[in-house]
Design a protein around this motif. Structure first.
Motif, mmCIF file in Angstrom:
data_model
loop_
_atom_site.group_PDB
_atom_site.id
_atom_site.type_symbol
_atom_site.label_atom_id
_atom_site.label_comp_id
_atom_site.label_asym_id
_atom_site.label_seq_id
_atom_site.Cartn_x
_atom_site.Cartn_y
_atom_site.Cartn_z
ATOM 1 N N TYR A 32 -9.701 -20.711 -19.282
ATOM 2 C CA TYR A 32 -9.775 -21.665 -19.067
ATOM 3 C C TYR A 32 -10.521 -21.419 -17.843
ATOM 4 C CZ TYR A 32 -11.425 -26.565 -18.679
ATOM 5 O OH TYR A 32 -12.168 -27.260 -17.261
ATOM 6 N N PHE A 33 -9.360 -21.009 -17.054
ATOM 7 C CA PHE A 33 -9.234 -21.665 -15.441
ATOM 8 C C PHE A 33 -9.776 -19.996 -15.061
ATOM 9 C CE2 PHE A 33 -6.907 -19.160 -11.805
ATOM 10 C CZ PHE A 33 -7.569 -19.663 -10.935
ATOM 11 N N TYR A 386 -1.776 -26.044 -15.188
ATOM 12 C CA TYR A 386 -1.174 -25.507 -14.540
ATOM 13 C C TYR A 386 -2.323 -24.542 -13.149
ATOM 14 C CZ TYR A 386 1.427 -23.157 -10.466
ATOM 15 O OH TYR A 386 1.798 -22.642 -9.686
ATOM 16 N N PHE A 387 -3.317 -23.551 -13.579
ATOM 17 C CA PHE A 387 -4.148 -23.657 -13.047
ATOM 18 C C PHE A 387 -4.998 -24.261 -12.633
ATOM 19 C CE2 PHE A 387 -2.419 -20.501 -16.301
ATOM 20 C CZ PHE A 387 -1.904 -19.742 -15.287
ATOM 21 N N GLN A 388 -6.277 -25.169 -13.211
ATOM 22 C CA GLN A 388 -6.604 -25.474 -13.533
ATOM 23 C C GLN A 388 -6.140 -27.071 -12.153
ATOM 24 O OE1 GLN A 388 -7.991 -28.095 -15.970
ATOM 25 N NE2 GLN A 388 -9.362 -29.133 -14.962
ATOM 26 N N LYS A 389 -4.831 -27.183 -12.327
ATOM 27 C CA LYS A 389 -4.415 -28.322 -11.542
ATOM 28 C C LYS A 389 -3.922 -27.351 -9.613
ATOM 29 C CE LYS A 389 -0.643 -31.592 -11.814
ATOM 30 N NZ LYS A 389 -0.289 -31.775 -10.134
ATOM 31 N N ARG A 390 -4.264 -26.246 -9.703
ATOM 32 C CA ARG A 390 -4.132 -25.878 -8.741
ATOM 33 C C ARG A 390 -5.453 -25.348 -7.720
ATOM 34 N NH1 ARG A 390 0.908 -24.980 -5.702
ATOM 35 N NH2 ARG A 390 0.022 -23.301 -5.276
ATOM 36 N N PHE A 394 -5.123 -32.459 -9.219
ATOM 37 C CA PHE A 394 -5.173 -34.173 -10.026
ATOM 38 C C PHE A 394 -3.913 -34.897 -10.491
ATOM 39 C CE2 PHE A 394 -4.962 -31.420 -13.751
ATOM 40 C CZ PHE A 394 -4.871 -31.932 -14.966
ATOM 41 N N GLU A 395 -3.544 -35.885 -10.268
ATOM 42 C CA GLU A 395 -1.985 -36.794 -11.042
ATOM 43 C C GLU A 395 -2.346 -37.560 -11.830
ATOM 44 O OE1 GLU A 395 1.008 -34.760 -10.645
ATOM 45 O OE2 GLU A 395 0.427 -34.108 -8.535
ATOM 46 N N ILE A 396 -0.914 -37.333 -12.858
ATOM 47 C CA ILE A 396 -0.974 -39.080 -13.833
ATOM 48 C C ILE A 396 0.080 -40.183 -12.994
ATOM 49 C CG2 ILE A 396 -0.730 -39.899 -16.586
ATOM 50 C CD1 ILE A 396 -1.845 -37.471 -17.287
#
Length: 620
Positions: A32-33, A386-390, A394-396
């Motif tokens: 996906y990333f 993890y890859f997309q977050k880099r 984003f955070e919750i």
């Protein structure tokens, strides 16, 4: 065989097993990333060649590659890519000549789903002009507010909406707004016809010089969204954001051979930015529907050989609630793209209508965070990748629902939630992940920003959505926070509805909120009111007020009369306990009323009405 080879052959199965046990979705996460990264790189390469690269360039490329392929199907009409190109040229020339448009001038559109929506949009892009997509359900105060916010000086309206236009026409004329009906003639004094002028215009290409200053930061579209401020806000969609919105249809495997069914309103980003924009990206065909119809849905899919469609959660539930038929699986649909489908409805839909790939996504018009359920797990909106977050952090974070604000630690910083704990989704704002905000009053934009979140000086976008991440990393949507709830696929701003309800002469105070209804998506409107001293409740008068001033989806269906309102220390209305109470006459001692459209009044909510709602014999 060497000792090294023996070791490798022995270790590989162990590594494979460990990966399956501890990282079962690793390859899906990476795939996906990689697709996301590759799409972004392709767009960047185009921008390096030309800083003025926009969706128009992608559209014109499709026109050159597949001029005679159908782009828009509507009722019994078919328009090819070349047809839309030529018609948008005519629209551009007509507006240039009769509305005296220059690059940057905004035009507001007030029409329903029809092909002209598309060539108006592209005609304006060719002139370098942004489009303001007005919700055709708005009236009066909301209409004028939305129009003013965009800064438009031209309004194009459907002739069938003339009564809504005439209601605000005196104010528009005072502001020197030029108003057109999308028709060959106009019976309203002060309103010009447009269709006849378009038909008489040239279809020659529009010179690039008319849009020479347009770039990725230029405004392409205003999409209206309701939020905590009450009245609709004009979310700014730049040309850069528009380029990125074609990703979803690229990701799910839409091809030029696909026919996509579009029953959602074009004034929403789901239909315009993901639907139409995605079709153009892939060179696909779009079946445009004036509005969603349960009874016509599958017949339309068969008629047009539909292979994919867009949905909101309600769409799928409506289809599942229809009587079963022998030909339920007699269609060519292979993909459904949308958001808001519950896990039980997901499973029932696939079981009944066949092996259709459900592509659930999460995104918002103005937000800088999006998810896609690429793993295909029912009920989730995506994965904590993890890859997309880099790439786009984003955070919750922990959120105090009662106080309607993030939880801060002693140092004044926000607190991340643990796995399995519900929290507020926020997205980091920086160059690679911007937040363009809203037109008009900048306080609207500032209210969506969170500052000093984890360290002094950092900046995040507040999505207003509560999510939870399970132990496997799957993300689930929980609820909306603040003064907005969602019903019938529309965001309802409680502040705006409260203002309208409070205009009724016997009401002293109104507190509007959304309540859950079994077997229904989202939350339906309910208002708690306090009567003025010496006044009595008048159901017909309240009905007349809300029906005149609010679209049907925003009208409170339930009314609760209270002696006093519960408030916070800062005198904000508390909604938490009211939401929990719902509309159950067995547990609520206060008088309850129900909106009855057939009798055009609010009548007492008795046990029979309550049971009919729960048993789905009374449709809301």
């Amino acid at each position: 065989m060497s000792a090294l080879q023996t070791v490798i052959l022995g270790v590989l199965p162990i590594l494979w097993l460990l990966r399956r046990i501890f990282f079962p979705y690793l390859w899906q996460d990476f795939s996906y990333f990689f697709k996301l990264f590759r799409y972004a790189q392709n767009i960047n390469r185009c921008l390096l060649k030309s800083s003025s690269f926009t969706i128009l360039d992608i559209f014109l490329q499709q026109v050159s590659v597949r001029p005679d392929q159908n782009f828009i199907l509507f009722q019994d009409q078919a328009y090819t890519y070349k047809d839309v190109d030529l018609k948008s040229n005519q629209m551009a020339w007509a507006l240039k000549h009769h509305a005296k448009l220059n690059q940057g001038d905004c035009v507001a559109i007030f029409i329903g789903n029809e092909p002209a929506y598309i060539w108006i949009w592209f005609g304006l892009i060719k002139l370098g002009c942004p489009l303001a997509c007005l919700n055709y359900n708005i009236r009066g105060k909301s209409f004028l507010h939305s129009f003013r916010t965009s800064g438009a000086k031209v309004l194009i309206a459907a002739s069938e909406l003339k009564h809504a236009v005439e209601e605000v026409l005196p104010t528009l004329k005072q502001q020197e707004v030029q108003v057109f009906y999308l028709s060959r003639e106009s019976s309203t004094n002060g309103v010009e016809s447009l269709t006849d002028k378009v038909e008489a215009a040239s279809d020659k290409p529009i010179p690039k010089s008319y849009r020479e200053d347009v770039n990725v930061k230029s405004i392409a579209v205003y999409i209206y969204t309701s939020g905590t401020t009450g009245l609709p806000k004009a979310a700014i969609v730049s040309h850069g954001r528009l380029l990125g919105s074609g990703f979803f249809q690229n990701l799910i495997g839409i091809t030029p051979k696909d026919v996509i069914y579009m029953p959602l309103p074009l004034y929403h980003s789901a239909a315009l930015l993901i639907g139409i924009r995605g079709c153009i990206q892939q060179g696909a065909c779009c079946v445009l529907k004036t509005k969603f119809s349960v009874s016509q849905f599958w017949n339309d899919c068969r008629k047009y050989n539909v292979t994919a469609f867009q949905y909101i959660g309600e769409t799928m539930r409506y289809l599942c609630n229809t009587p079963k038929k022998d030909n339920d699986k007699d269609h060519k649909v292979r993909i459904a793209l949308g958001n808001g489908i519950r896990a039980d409805v997901w499973k029932e839909f696939v079981h009944r209508f066949g092996n259709i790939k459900i592509c659930e996504l999460y995104a918002s018009t103005e937000g800088n965070v999006s998810f896609y359920n690429y793993a295909g797990k029912a009920g989730t909106i995506g994965r904590y990748n993890y890859f997309q977050k880099r790439l786009r952090p984003f955070e919750i974070i922990k959120y105090d629902v009662a106080e309607d604000e993030p939880v801060r630690d002693p140092s004044g910083h926000c607190v991340r939630v643990a796995r399995g704990e519900t929290g507020l989704l926020i997205g980091k704002i920086f160059e690679r992940s911007p937040f363009s905000g809203y037109a008009g009053d900048q306080s609207y934009t500032e209210k969506k920003k969170l500052r000093n979140v984890f360290k002094d000086g950092d900046l995040y976008f507040n999505t207003g959505d509560l999510l939870v991440v399970d132990r496997e990393g799957f993300i689930y949507f929980q609820d909306r926070v603040g003064d907005t709830f969602r019903w019938k696929g529309e965001n309802v701003a409680t502040t705006e509805v409260s203002d309208i309800v409070g205009m009724t002469d016997f009401i002293k105070e109104a507190n509007v909120y959304g309540v859950a209804v079994p077997n229904h998506e989202g939350r339906i409107g309910m208002t708690s009111i306090i009567l003025k001293e010496g006044k009595e409740f008048d159901g017909k008068k309240l009905y007349s007020n809300v029906s005149d001033n609010l679209p049907s989806y925003a009208r409170p269906r339930f009314v609760r009369i209270q002696d006093a309102m519960e408030t916070t220390d800062t005198f904000k209305h508390r909604k938490v306990n009211l939401v929990k109470d719902g509309f159950n006459p067995l547990t609520i001692k206060d008088p309850l009323f129900f909106l009855d459209d057939s009798e055009k009044t609010y009548k007492p909510l008795d046990l029979q009405i309550y049971n009919n709602i729960l048993q789905y014999t009374l449709k809301l």
